[in-house]
Design a protein around this motif. Structure first.
Motif, PDB file in Angstrom:
ATOM      1  N   ASP A  64     -25.406 -62.678 -15.535  1.00  0.00           N
ATOM      2  CA  ASP A  64     -25.723 -63.900 -16.280  1.00  0.00           C
ATOM      3  C   ASP A  64     -27.118 -63.857 -16.889  1.00  0.00           C
ATOM      4  OD1 ASP A  64     -23.226 -65.096 -15.551  1.00  0.00           O
ATOM      5  OD2 ASP A  64     -24.092 -65.595 -13.597  1.00  0.00           O
ATOM      6  N   ARG A  65     -27.617 -62.635 -17.192  1.00  0.00           N
ATOM      7  CA  ARG A  65     -28.949 -62.487 -17.780  1.00  0.00           C
ATOM      8  C   ARG A  65     -28.911 -61.381 -18.828  1.00  0.00           C
ATOM      9  NH1 ARG A  65     -32.823 -62.138 -12.455  1.00  0.00           N
ATOM     10  NH2 ARG A  65     -34.462 -62.420 -14.006  1.00  0.00           N
ATOM     11  N   ILE A  66     -29.899 -61.407 -19.718  1.00  0.00           N
ATOM     12  CA  ILE A  66     -30.095 -60.305 -20.645  1.00  0.00           C
ATOM     13  C   ILE A  66     -31.000 -59.284 -19.961  1.00  0.00           C
ATOM     14  CG2 ILE A  66     -30.891 -59.606 -22.930  1.00  0.00           C
ATOM     15  CD1 ILE A  66     -28.498 -61.505 -22.948  1.00  0.00           C
ATOM     16  N   LEU A  67     -30.530 -58.056 -19.831  1.00  0.00           N
ATOM     17  CA  LEU A  67     -31.284 -57.035 -19.101  1.00  0.00           C
ATOM     18  C   LEU A  67     -32.173 -56.200 -20.014  1.00  0.00           C
ATOM     19  CD1 LEU A  67     -28.549 -55.681 -16.643  1.00  0.00           C
ATOM     20  CD2 LEU A  67     -30.126 -57.609 -16.341  1.00  0.00           C
ATOM     21  N   THR A  68     -31.634 -55.809 -21.182  1.00  0.00           N
ATOM     22  CA  THR A  68     -32.357 -54.904 -22.075  1.00  0.00           C
ATOM     23  C   THR A  68     -31.544 -54.784 -23.359  1.00  0.00           C
ATOM     24  OG1 THR A  68     -33.369 -52.693 -22.233  1.00  0.00           O
ATOM     25  CG2 THR A  68     -31.204 -52.820 -21.181  1.00  0.00           C
ATOM     26  N   THR A  69     -31.942 -53.857 -24.229  1.00  0.00           N
ATOM     27  CA  THR A  69     -31.128 -53.498 -25.381  1.00  0.00           C
ATOM     28  C   THR A  69     -30.701 -52.038 -25.256  1.00  0.00           C
ATOM     29  OG1 THR A  69     -33.087 -52.914 -26.686  1.00  0.00           O
ATOM     30  CG2 THR A  69     -32.196 -55.143 -26.962  1.00  0.00           C
ATOM     31  N   ILE A  70     -29.495 -51.755 -25.760  1.00  0.00           N
ATOM     32  CA  ILE A  70     -28.924 -50.413 -25.739  1.00  0.00           C
ATOM     33  C   ILE A  70     -28.631 -50.021 -27.188  1.00  0.00           C
ATOM     34  CG2 ILE A  70     -27.055 -48.952 -24.900  1.00  0.00           C
ATOM     35  CD1 ILE A  70     -28.826 -50.093 -22.672  1.00  0.00           C
ATOM     36  N   PRO A  71     -29.298 -48.998 -27.714  1.00  0.00           N
ATOM     37  CA  PRO A  71     -29.108 -48.670 -29.133  1.00  0.00           C
ATOM     38  C   PRO A  71     -27.654 -48.338 -29.466  1.00  0.00           C
ATOM     39  CG  PRO A  71     -30.238 -46.884 -27.970  1.00  0.00           C
ATOM     40  CD  PRO A  71     -30.201 -48.062 -27.041  1.00  0.00           C
ATOM     41  N   LEU A  72     -27.199 -48.860 -30.619  1.00  0.00           N
ATOM     42  CA  LEU A  72     -25.860 -48.625 -31.179  1.00  0.00           C
ATOM     43  C   LEU A  72     -24.752 -49.320 -30.389  1.00  0.00           C
ATOM     44  CD1 LEU A  72     -26.254 -44.824 -31.998  1.00  0.00           C
ATOM     45  CD2 LEU A  72     -26.431 -46.736 -33.602  1.00  0.00           C
ATOM     46  N   LYS A  73     -25.119 -50.069 -29.372  1.00  0.00           N
ATOM     47  CA  LYS A  73     -24.132 -50.756 -28.540  1.00  0.00           C
ATOM     48  C   LYS A  73     -23.311 -51.762 -29.345  1.00  0.00           C
ATOM     49  CE  LYS A  73     -24.048 -54.052 -24.685  1.00  0.00           C
ATOM     50  NZ  LYS A  73     -23.918 -55.306 -25.437  1.00  0.00           N
ATOM     51  N   GLY A  74     -23.975 -52.540 -30.200  1.00  0.00           N
ATOM     52  CA  GLY A  74     -23.268 -53.557 -30.961  1.00  0.00           C
ATOM     53  C   GLY A  74     -22.195 -52.971 -31.854  1.00  0.00           C
ATOM     54  N   GLN A  75     -22.518 -51.850 -32.509  1.00  0.00           N
ATOM     55  CA  GLN A  75     -21.525 -51.195 -33.356  1.00  0.00           C
ATOM     56  C   GLN A  75     -20.376 -50.654 -32.520  1.00  0.00           C
ATOM     57  OE1 GLN A  75     -22.936 -48.283 -36.230  1.00  0.00           O
ATOM     58  NE2 GLN A  75     -21.022 -47.150 -36.122  1.00  0.00           N
ATOM     59  N   ALA A  76     -20.696 -49.977 -31.417  1.00  0.00           N
ATOM     60  CA  ALA A  76     -19.636 -49.423 -30.572  1.00  0.00           C
ATOM     61  C   ALA A  76     -18.730 -50.527 -30.045  1.00  0.00           C
ATOM     62  CB  ALA A  76     -20.247 -48.637 -29.416  1.00  0.00           C
ATOM     63  N   LEU A  77     -19.312 -51.642 -29.593  1.00  0.00           N
ATOM     64  CA  LEU A  77     -18.511 -52.752 -29.079  1.00  0.00           C
ATOM     65  C   LEU A  77     -17.571 -53.310 -30.133  1.00  0.00           C
ATOM     66  CD1 LEU A  77     -20.890 -55.039 -26.977  1.00  0.00           C
ATOM     67  CD2 LEU A  77     -19.100 -53.533 -26.149  1.00  0.00           C
ATOM     68  N   THR A  78     -18.120 -53.545 -31.324  1.00  0.00           N
ATOM     69  CA  THR A  78     -17.313 -54.139 -32.385  1.00  0.00           C
ATOM     70  C   THR A  78     -16.151 -53.236 -32.761  1.00  0.00           C
ATOM     71  OG1 THR A  78     -19.268 -55.285 -33.237  1.00  0.00           O
ATOM     72  CG2 THR A  78     -17.392 -55.092 -34.729  1.00  0.00           C
TER      73      THR A  78
END
Length: 337
Positions: free
Chosen positions: A54-68
């Motif tokens: 239930d928290r934001i931990l960090t950012t992971i590069p290219l994650k948003g594209q891979a998820l979508t």
């Protein structure tokens, strides 16, 4: 396995926020930034934020594209089982969808006795609980053991920073969160989607262990699948080939999702109470490689690497320019919130 050196050029440009001037009614979820258009559509833009506990931990590069793009594959592969909200993908990180009224219940389907969060069945079972989510569990089960059949473990939908709470099917109906007919329809959709997911994942050498679905109602009251489906953020994946030998030896299954970050954090603090320690660059790169590996393994396609010299937010703004323009403001007198 993707070479992490291929990901390094994208690390410092990981997409934390997706604020776009000219688009109305901005809302920020744990991972996605949303914009509600006056014509009844919603723009959903996936950032690189990583959420767990239930928290934001960090950012992971290219994650948003891979998820979508993983969700895109699964929406296409399950469209015959359940209607979904997708209309078009104007950018690798972005989907334009039908806007829905989201159900006040999160639907989690589980095929194995596992998990690390406070709503997962393994931590509760380990503490001695045998009645969970209205389901009775037998004695003598082991961590990561396959359940006799897939089960649904619904939870409340906590606001950002809050905690989801377990529900039973009876709770959902008695509290008026859903009618009995709505619950039966949603449960049927969820189990059918999970069965299809397990079948296709197994063909790719993966086990779909558990997953979270979100459903909503369209203007006609029909039940529609929303958000994402069978991504590494909403699901747990293990490698099929190594699961049996590792389980027999009492070892952790070979994970293929964001468990690598969750486990790292969980070993160093109480993630529900303590400050989250900074996530090392190496772990962020490893997590990014996992997201891309999941995409390639599930879809059978190579990852479409974006131009690392173009900031992702700049690219997304250009793709969404056609949706910007004069809009009615929200009640606060602003086009974003």
């Amino acid at each position: 396995m993707v070479d992490v050196k291929q990901i390094e050029p994208y690390l410092d440009g990981a997409l934390g926020d997706i604020e776009i001037a000219g688009l109305p009614n901005h809302s920020r979820g744990k991972v996605r930034d949303n914009y509600d258009l006056p014509d009844g559509r919603r723009i959903i833009a996936a950032s690189d934020r990583l959420s767990a506990f239930d928290r934001i931990l960090t950012t992971i590069p290219l994650k948003g594209q891979a998820l979508t793009q993983i969700a895109r594959f699964w929406f296409d592969a399950t469209a015959d089982l359940c209607p979904n909200h997708i209309e078009v993908y104007p950018d690798p990180n972005v989907a334009v969808c039908r806007r829905l009224t989201i159900m006040p219940v999160e639907i989690v389907v589980r095929g194995y006795l596992t998990g690390t969060t406070n709503t997962s069945i393994w931590p509760m079972y380990r503490e001695g609980r045998r009645e969970m989510y209205g389901i009775r569990f037998p004695e003598g089960l082991r961590e990561n053991q396959a359940l006799p059949r897939a089960i649904i473990t619904p939870t409340t939908k906590a606001a950002q920073g809050g905690h989801d709470e377990p529900l039973s099917a009876g709770d959902i109906v008695e509290r008026g969160l859903l009618t009995r007919t709505q619950w039966e329809t949603v449960a049927g959709h969820a189990l059918a989607l999970f069965a299809r997911g397990q079948q296709l994942a197994a063909a790719r050498g993966l086990i779909l262990v558990d997953t979270k679905y979100e459903f909503g109602f369209d203007r006609d009251g029909s039940i529609v699948l929303a958000d994402e489906i069978h991504t590494p953020d909403s699901s747990r994946y293990w490698r099929l080939e190594s699961y049996g030998p590792r389980f027999a030896r009492g070892e952790r299954p070979e994970s293929f999702d964001k468990d690598v970050v969750r486990s790292w954090v969980n070993a160093r603090c109480d993630p529900y109470k303590d400050p989250i320690p900074p996530i090392p660059r190496e772990l962020r790169l490893q997590a990014a490689a996992t997201y891309i590996d999941v995409f390639e393994s599930i879809t059978g396609k190579g990852f479409d690497w974006p131009d690392a010299t173009i900031p992702p937010l700049e690219r997304i703004r250009a793709a969404l320019r056609r949706y910007a323009g004069p809009h009615e403001t929200n009640s606060a007198g602003s086009t974003s919130r």
